[in-house]
Enzyme design. Structure first.
Site, short mmCIF file in Angstrom:
data_model
loop_
_atom_site.label_atom_id
_atom_site.label_comp_id
_atom_site.label_asym_id
_atom_site.label_seq_id
_atom_site.Cartn_x
_atom_site.Cartn_y
_atom_site.Cartn_z
N GLU A 1 -72.54 27.47 39.85
CA GLU A 1 -73.66 26.92 40.59
C GLU A 1 -74.83 27.89 40.64
O GLU A 1 -75.99 27.50 40.53
CB GLU A 1 -73.22 26.56 42.02
CG GLU A 1 -72.12 25.51 42.08
CD GLU A 1 -70.74 26.13 42.19
OE1 GLU A 1 -69.92 25.62 42.98
OE2 GLU A 1 -70.48 27.14 41.48
N ALA B 1 -36.75 29.22 3.06
CA ALA B 1 -35.44 29.86 2.95
C ALA B 1 -35.51 31.38 2.99
O ALA B 1 -34.51 32.04 3.30
CB ALA B 1 -34.75 29.40 1.66
N THR C 1 -40.45 38.11 15.91
CA THR C 1 -41.64 37.59 15.23
C THR C 1 -42.49 38.73 14.70
O THR C 1 -43.06 38.65 13.60
CB THR C 1 -42.46 36.72 16.21
OG1 THR C 1 -41.69 35.58 16.56
CG2 THR C 1 -43.77 36.27 15.59
N PRO D 1 -38.31 31.22 17.68
CA PRO D 1 -37.42 30.19 18.21
C PRO D 1 -36.51 30.67 19.34
O PRO D 1 -36.26 29.92 20.29
CB PRO D 1 -36.61 29.79 16.98
CG PRO D 1 -37.51 30.10 15.82
CD PRO D 1 -38.24 31.35 16.20
N THR D 2 -36.02 31.89 19.27
CA THR D 2 -35.11 32.39 20.30
C THR D 2 -35.84 32.52 21.63
O THR D 2 -35.34 32.10 22.69
CB THR D 2 -34.53 33.75 19.89
OG1 THR D 2 -33.81 33.60 18.66
CG2 THR D 2 -33.59 34.28 20.96
N LEU D 3 -37.04 33.11 21.62
CA LEU D 3 -37.82 33.26 22.84
C LEU D 3 -38.24 31.88 23.38
O LEU D 3 -38.17 31.63 24.59
CB LEU D 3 -39.05 34.11 22.58
CG LEU D 3 -40.02 34.28 23.76
CD1 LEU D 3 -39.34 34.97 24.93
CD2 LEU D 3 -41.27 35.06 23.32
#
Length: 339
Positions: free
Chosen positions: A58, A169, A201, A275-277
């Site tokens: 504002e 893969a 990762t 994926p694990t986390l």
């Protein structure tokens, strides 16, 4: 008055877009946008709150409007505050500027800051509330969530193939999505306070976890980079390149991690792997939103987006769109429904 019926809806959407500006450093403050229009409906001032200690939306809009604010209407995404913190009360600033009407979307839930609408009405201003509330709540959702639950809002981001794989893969790194989808990812990075990944990762993908423009240049605002795990980050890893602050959180107590980040005024966390986390956060009820990218490819082999979970988790889809050749799903997990 419903947002569909309101003559102020279009202006409120402008204010919401201002609040979404990528250079906002939210910290302990909400994202807020404001548009000021004169009696003829012409925009005479606009602004948004850039972060802690900076002028509120504002005040920025009033400064741009100057004397043209007298008799005007201020359209703001959040109820103007009535308390003095690092800056003065916005309700008082609007009154002193001679604004005749204030239209806002969402009530301020703060015990000290809330109640500005009553101050405005007592001073003789017309006050209209609840306009485009859903859009404004979305923009301020991290701040509201942090206040309500004492931890950051957590968005889980995943990019996968049609057969649910996050790498081929070889195990990765594997490019999954196209450039347009990647641009969206970087826009999200620029709007959150922290990006969290597991050490796996970092070891597999060597990500930089920075917010970048399409040409590769760094954006002006960079989130905190957080690595969860006990293994050491290799020398020369890009996550330690100095382009943003990096925090290593050793251990597996994810509730402690969220408490620590909350104490650092982190309101919004983007989890990018792995994926694990992701599974651990889901099973602990610490994921509030998903940002799910699906690419039109079938990898046939490789790690999947998530390992088996201990229960089914329902997601309410907020938006689904095609971006380039990819599909992006934004969804909400009501983790507090049964609590």
């Amino acid at each position: 008055m419903s947002s569909e019926e309101s003559p102020w809806s279009a202006l409120m959407r402008q204010a919401v877009n201002l609040a979404m500006s990528p250079d906002v450093a939210t910290s302990s403050n909400p994202r807020v946008g404001c548009v000021i229009v004169d009696a003829a409906g012409a925009v005479v001032g606009s602004g948004y709150h850039r972060g802690t200690g900076t002028p509120h939306a504002e005040v920025v809009a009033l400064a741009e409007a100057g004397e043209r604010a007298r008799g005007a209407t201020a359209v703001v995404t959040l109820e103007p505050c009535r308390h003095t913190g690092r800056t003065g009360p916005c309700a008082d600033a609007l009154i002193e500027a001679g604004v005749a009407r204030v239209v806002y979307a969402v009530d301020d839930p703060g015990g000290d800051s809330g109640g500005g609408a009553d101050v405005l009405r007592a001073a003789g201003l017309e006050v209209i509330d609840g306009v485009e509330g859903d859009g404004a709540r979305y923009v301020a959702r991290a701040w509201l969530h942090s206040r309500d639950f004492g931890r950051p809002l957590v968005t889980l981001k995943t990019a996968m193939s049609l057969d649910g794989r996050v790498a081929d893969a070889t195990g990765g790194p594997t490019p999954i999505t196209g450039q347009q989808a990647q641009c969206i990812s970087h826009e999200w990075r620029a709007r959150v306070d922290a990006i969290v990944v597991g050490i796996g990762t970092v070891l597999t993908d060597d990500p930089s976890l920075t917010a970048r423009h399409a040409n590769g240049a760094l954006m002006s605002r960079q989130p905190l980079r957080v690595v969860v795990g006990n293994r050491a980050i290799p020398d020369g890893a890009r996550i330690e390149d100095g382009s943003a602050e990096t925090l290593v959180f050793a251990g597996r107590d994810l509730h402690a991690l969220m408490a620590y980040l909350h104490a650092r005024d982190v309101q919004h966390v983007l989890v990018e792997g792995g994926p694990t986390l992701a599974a651990a956060l889901l099973e602990e009820g610490l994921v509030d939103e998903v940002l799910w990218f699906i690419a039109p490819s079938i990898l046939g082999d490789g790690p999947v987006a998530l390992p088996p979970l201990d229960r089914t988790i329902d997601v309410r889809v907020r938006r689904m769109r095609v971006v380039g050749e990819d599909v992006v799903v934004e969804g909400v997990i009501d983790v507090h429904r049964d609590r």
